[in-house]
Design an enzyme around this catalytic site. Sequence first.
Site, PDB file in Angstrom:
ATOM      1  N   LYS A   1      40.812  22.895 -19.762  1.00 62.47           N
ATOM      2  CA  LYS A   1      42.141  22.279 -19.655  1.00 62.47           C
ATOM      3  C   LYS A   1      43.160  23.405 -19.608  1.00 62.47           C
ATOM      4  O   LYS A   1      43.531  23.974 -20.638  1.00 62.47           O
ATOM      5  CB  LYS A   1      42.458  21.351 -20.839  1.00 62.47           C
ATOM      6  CG  LYS A   1      43.760  20.562 -20.600  1.00 62.47           C
ATOM      7  CD  LYS A   1      44.492  20.188 -21.859  1.00 62.47           C
ATOM      8  CE  LYS A   1      45.366  21.277 -22.389  1.00 62.47           C
ATOM      9  NZ  LYS A   1      46.540  21.610 -21.512  1.00 62.47           N
TER      10      LYS A   1
ATOM     11  N   GLY B   1      47.588  14.869 -25.039  1.00 58.09           N
ATOM     12  CA  GLY B   1      46.626  14.011 -24.364  1.00 58.09           C
ATOM     13  C   GLY B   1      45.248  14.635 -24.291  1.00 58.09           C
ATOM     14  O   GLY B   1      44.451  14.542 -25.226  1.00 58.09           O
ATOM     15  N   VAL B   2      44.949  15.285 -23.176  1.00 59.77           N
ATOM     16  CA  VAL B   2      43.609  15.832 -22.947  1.00 59.77           C
ATOM     17  C   VAL B   2      43.231  16.869 -24.005  1.00 59.77           C
ATOM     18  O   VAL B   2      42.078  16.927 -24.446  1.00 59.77           O
ATOM     19  CB  VAL B   2      43.509  16.437 -21.530  1.00 59.77           C
ATOM     20  CG1 VAL B   2      42.163  17.133 -21.328  1.00 59.77           C
ATOM     21  CG2 VAL B   2      43.683  15.344 -20.480  1.00 59.77           C
ATOM     22  N   GLY B   3      44.199  17.674 -24.433  1.00 63.17           N
ATOM     23  CA  GLY B   3      43.891  18.664 -25.459  1.00 63.17           C
ATOM     24  C   GLY B   3      43.353  18.029 -26.729  1.00 63.17           C
ATOM     25  O   GLY B   3      42.325  18.451 -27.273  1.00 63.17           O
TER      26      GLY B   3
ATOM     27  N   GLU C   1      42.811  32.045 -30.597  1.00 64.27           N
ATOM     28  CA  GLU C   1      43.574  33.276 -30.339  1.00 64.27           C
ATOM     29  C   GLU C   1      45.026  32.833 -30.256  1.00 64.27           C
ATOM     30  O   GLU C   1      45.423  32.173 -29.299  1.00 64.27           O
ATOM     31  CB  GLU C   1      43.090  33.937 -29.040  1.00 64.27           C
ATOM     32  CG  GLU C   1      43.511  35.403 -28.916  1.00 64.27           C
ATOM     33  CD  GLU C   1      44.944  35.548 -28.435  1.00 64.27           C
ATOM     34  OE1 GLU C   1      45.821  35.832 -29.300  1.00 64.27           O
ATOM     35  OE2 GLU C   1      45.199  35.379 -27.246  1.00 64.27           O
TER      36      GLU C   1
ATOM     37  N   CYS D   1      51.366  37.467 -26.573  1.00 67.01           N
ATOM     38  CA  CYS D   1      51.162  37.323 -28.014  1.00 67.01           C
ATOM     39  C   CYS D   1      50.987  38.674 -28.694  1.00 67.01           C
ATOM     40  O   CYS D   1      51.240  38.808 -29.891  1.00 67.01           O
ATOM     41  CB  CYS D   1      49.954  36.429 -28.286  1.00 67.01           C
ATOM     42  SG  CYS D   1      48.461  36.902 -27.388  1.00 67.01           S
TER      43      CYS D   1
ATOM     44  N   GLU E   1      57.928  34.429 -33.849  1.00 70.54           N
ATOM     45  CA  GLU E   1      57.521  34.909 -32.527  1.00 70.54           C
ATOM     46  C   GLU E   1      58.510  34.369 -31.498  1.00 70.54           C
ATOM     47  O   GLU E   1      58.576  33.160 -31.254  1.00 70.54           O
ATOM     48  CB  GLU E   1      56.091  34.438 -32.204  1.00 70.54           C
ATOM     49  CG  GLU E   1      55.552  35.018 -30.910  1.00 70.54           C
ATOM     50  CD  GLU E   1      54.133  34.560 -30.617  1.00 70.54           C
ATOM     51  OE1 GLU E   1      53.364  35.366 -30.067  1.00 70.54           O
ATOM     52  OE2 GLU E   1      53.808  33.393 -30.926  1.00 70.54           O
TER      53      GLU E   1
END
Length: 479
Positions: A174, A209-211, A249, A282, A382
Amino acid sequence: MIEKRDFYINGQWVAPSQASDFHVIDPSTEEPCTVISLGGQADTDAAVAAAKAALPGWMATPVEERIALVEKLIEIYPTRAEDLAQAMSMEMGAPIDMSRTQQVGAGIWHLKNFIRAAKNFQFERPLGDHAPNDRIIYEAVGVAALITPWNWPMNQITLKVGAAAIAGCTMVLKPSEQSPLNAMIFAEMMHEAGFPPGVFNLVNGDGVGVGSQLSGHPDVDMVSFTGSTRAGTAISKNAADTLKKVHLELGGKGANVIFADADDKAVKRGVLHMMNNTGQSCNAPSRMLVQRPIYDQAVETAAEVANKVTVGPAMQEGRHIGPVVNELQWTKIQALITKGIDEGARLVAGGPGRPEGFNKGYFVRPTVFADANNQMTIAREEIFGPVLTMIPFDTEEEAIEIANDTPYGLTNYVQTQDGARANRMARKLRSGMVEMNGQSRAAGSPFGGMKQSGNGREGGVWGLEDFLEVKAVSGWTPE
């Protein structure tokens, strides 16, 4: 605008089960560049079912054949390099020259490194001389959900897909809904390389949703996620009920510790590193800690360098930084710049608003704050934009204390000509990676962090091991 694309499930392109459109915005123009469909539960279930059905055969495929297919992918990769570069530049704003070199180049770099690591990896090995009838077998974790971010798309897709494929995992990718086009091109490359149906599947969708459907799915054995710490926390909670492996990560707030004896390019190098990819990395060195004897000069140099960083549209060739990815990120960055001013940091370059000459597009002024302390919001959060925070320090011990005083632990940087001090710093800094004096990590070095920067390691041998289970066998009969 690019034509809407379908999902890649079980070796073919299939229409989504529902019509839920998402407009992908070109951050340079604020105009839609494509429309994708966001998947629903039926799409997720179909992709996971295809991966589960393909798993026994793919696990049983000799590792040499799995490696050969990744080598075929590497052969195909250069033929689609310009397509990938154009897609990433348009959808997430990487300047086209940078997209062609760094964004595209990262993908083939990682795939080649996995090949090198895999050919030297013992997937079956003796436990030791003391136990001649014991064997250790490394086998695939199973069905892996791969959830990737928008900021370094090919970097993260290849770090996950390359390792999972060689390890014998089947997978559902995804990609970020903010940058889906490059992932669809990659799916075409996987198909052309000849990976068996069901080994690699792609479903577009958002995290909610998909996550969420993938991270909680009972037939998914592992989630490999790169993205924000907030999302990583949500994924971990959602995955807990099924006790699947979760490799993360996540974010970072790296300290770049510059001692008085640092080389004369250290400050400039740090500023340019921070501004690369418009600060959307990151592992960006977003806190510059400078020893007091050279602090004033460092502030002057940093401001001078930042003021020379040019900003331009992503599709414009040349050396400049592009926009940040979307309006949400732009608004967040603007609020944090204002917060830095309000909390008393000294603005020495950049500031709020768009750069001069821009009234449209998510462009941010390259910004440097001086005279900050580590309790300010701009030193804690961040920012994920081209914003550098400078903090003075006196002693090595103080530098270590400031650098480690963060919930994150991804990458720290050290600049000193004193080798013994550099090594002491490397041991004491609480981060998964430490880079010194401008030297990048070598091929196959693991990428990952500790604390709230996550728990996975990507790249090389460690990247392979993330997708492998360890099986101990006693009473092994020599063949």
